[in-house]
Design a protein around this motif. Structure first.
Motif, PDB file in Angstrom:
ATOM      1  N   ARG A  57       0.905  -1.128  -0.109  1.00  0.00           N
ATOM      2  CA  ARG A  57      -0.602   0.080   0.058  1.00  0.00           C
ATOM      3  C   ARG A  57       0.900   1.559  -0.136  1.00  0.00           C
ATOM      4  O   ARG A  57       0.468   2.331  -0.457  1.00  0.00           O
ATOM      5  N   LEU A  89      -8.752   4.663   1.825  1.00  0.00           N
ATOM      6  CA  LEU A  89      -9.526   4.095   0.418  1.00  0.00           C
ATOM      7  C   LEU A  89      -9.070   2.365   0.520  1.00  0.00           C
ATOM      8  O   LEU A  89      -9.875   1.830   0.536  1.00  0.00           O
ATOM      9  N   GLU A 144      -5.402   4.707  12.667  1.00  0.00           N
ATOM     10  CA  GLU A 144      -6.268   3.395  12.520  1.00  0.00           C
ATOM     11  C   GLU A 144      -6.838   2.273  13.429  1.00  0.00           C
ATOM     12  O   GLU A 144      -7.828   1.747  13.671  1.00  0.00           O
ATOM     13  N   GLY A 157      -9.693   0.172   3.161  1.00  0.00           N
ATOM     14  CA  GLY A 157     -11.226   0.118   3.267  1.00  0.00           C
ATOM     15  C   GLY A 157     -12.187   1.311   4.564  1.00  0.00           C
ATOM     16  O   GLY A 157     -12.866   0.429   4.666  1.00  0.00           O
ATOM     17  N   GLU A 158     -11.451   2.096   4.843  1.00  0.00           N
ATOM     18  CA  GLU A 158     -11.712   3.025   6.187  1.00  0.00           C
ATOM     19  C   GLU A 158     -12.658   3.939   5.602  1.00  0.00           C
ATOM     20  O   GLU A 158     -12.510   4.122   4.671  1.00  0.00           O
ATOM     21  N   ASN A 159     -12.995   4.937   6.538  1.00  0.00           N
ATOM     22  CA  ASN A 159     -13.966   5.838   6.113  1.00  0.00           C
ATOM     23  C   ASN A 159     -12.904   6.974   5.905  1.00  0.00           C
ATOM     24  O   ASN A 159     -12.311   7.567   7.021  1.00  0.00           O
TER      25      ASN A 159
END
Length: 255
Positions: free
Chosen positions: A110, A167, A231, A170-172
């Motif tokens: 990532r 992104l 996170e 998979g988070e806000n």
């Protein structure tokens, strides 16, 4: 008779002027030749040898930097991409090794993706910044570059970095940016204005990416820690929400 006498004097005057010019040229040439001979025979001493810049007197490091500069001049975009990948890889490895958790290759992938996507735009930005805001006052030019960089580049880059992290995880995205970007911008004021000013003042343009990359290893490591803390905070909040929803569901079913 008067005319011939006048003509004779004019010709004689021209010849004298010509001889005078020839003597001056011979004297100047002899002086320059003697000066050249003295310079050639002069013994090198610290007073007559020009001082090399500091980065040209570091031995193997200077050779490596010069090789990097040659590669960058031939293929600047490819060089910047590879430099960013190395920077982000080292930062992620330091951040993960400093924690108590096991190594996560997904996080490394990532980080490499985020660094690779931002490498060329970042390079273009600093290249444009180096050629812009060049006023007659060096202090004004430098202050303007630092101000514009902090005002425009830092918020956009930090929002991109943390937004992409959220992104891909998979988070806000918006919540993650709110938790991380303001803190990172405030802390960047403690480091990057001084780094930018030093780079534009003392570092040649072909070595600025290397200099910024070395500093960026530590900075990206800090961003990794900040992203990880955000996170974990988001995971705790999500866990609290799930527990509250479970308790409310149990209470409603008991009734």
């Amino acid at each position: 008779m008067a005319v011939s006498s006048w003509t004779y004097r004019a010709v004689l005057r021209r010849q004298l002027n010509t001889l005078r010019l020839m003597r001056q040229r011979r004297g100047q040439s002899s002086k320059s030749n003697s000066k050249t001979a003295v310079d050639e025979d002069q013994v090198p001493t610290p007073n007559n040898i020009p001082t090399l810049p500091f980065w040209q007197r570091l031995g193997p490091l200077t050779q490596a930097a010069q090789a990097y500069a040659r590669v960058q001049r031939r293929r600047p975009l490819t060089t910047q991409l590879c430099t960013s990948l190395v920077t982000y890889f080292c930062s992620d490895m330091i951040a993960q090794n400093a924690g108590d958790e096991e190594y996560d290759p997904v996080r490394t992938g990532r980080s490499l993706l985020i660094g690779g996507m931002s490498s060329i735009p970042s390079y273009k930005w600093f290249l444009w910044l180096s050629h812009s805001f060049n006023y007659s006052s060096r202090i004004l030019s430098l202050g303007t570059k630092v101000f514009v960089n902090q005002l425009c580049f830092t918020p956009i880059f930090n929002s991109y970095f943390f937004g992409m992290q959220a992104l891909l995880a998979g988070e806000n995205v918006l919540e993650h940016i709110k938790r991380t970007v303001p803190t990172s911008i405030v802390n960047s004021l403690k480091l990057w204005p001084a780094v930018t000013a030093f780079s534009f003042t003392f570092v040649p343009i072909e070595f600025r990416s290397v200099f910024a990359g070395v500093i960026a290893v530590g900075w990206q490591t800090y961003l990794m820690f900040l992203n990880r803390a955000a996170e974990e905070e988001g995971a705790r909040e999500h866990l609290v929400i799930e527990e509250s929803a479970t308790v409310a569901k149990l209470q409603s079913s008991a009734v």
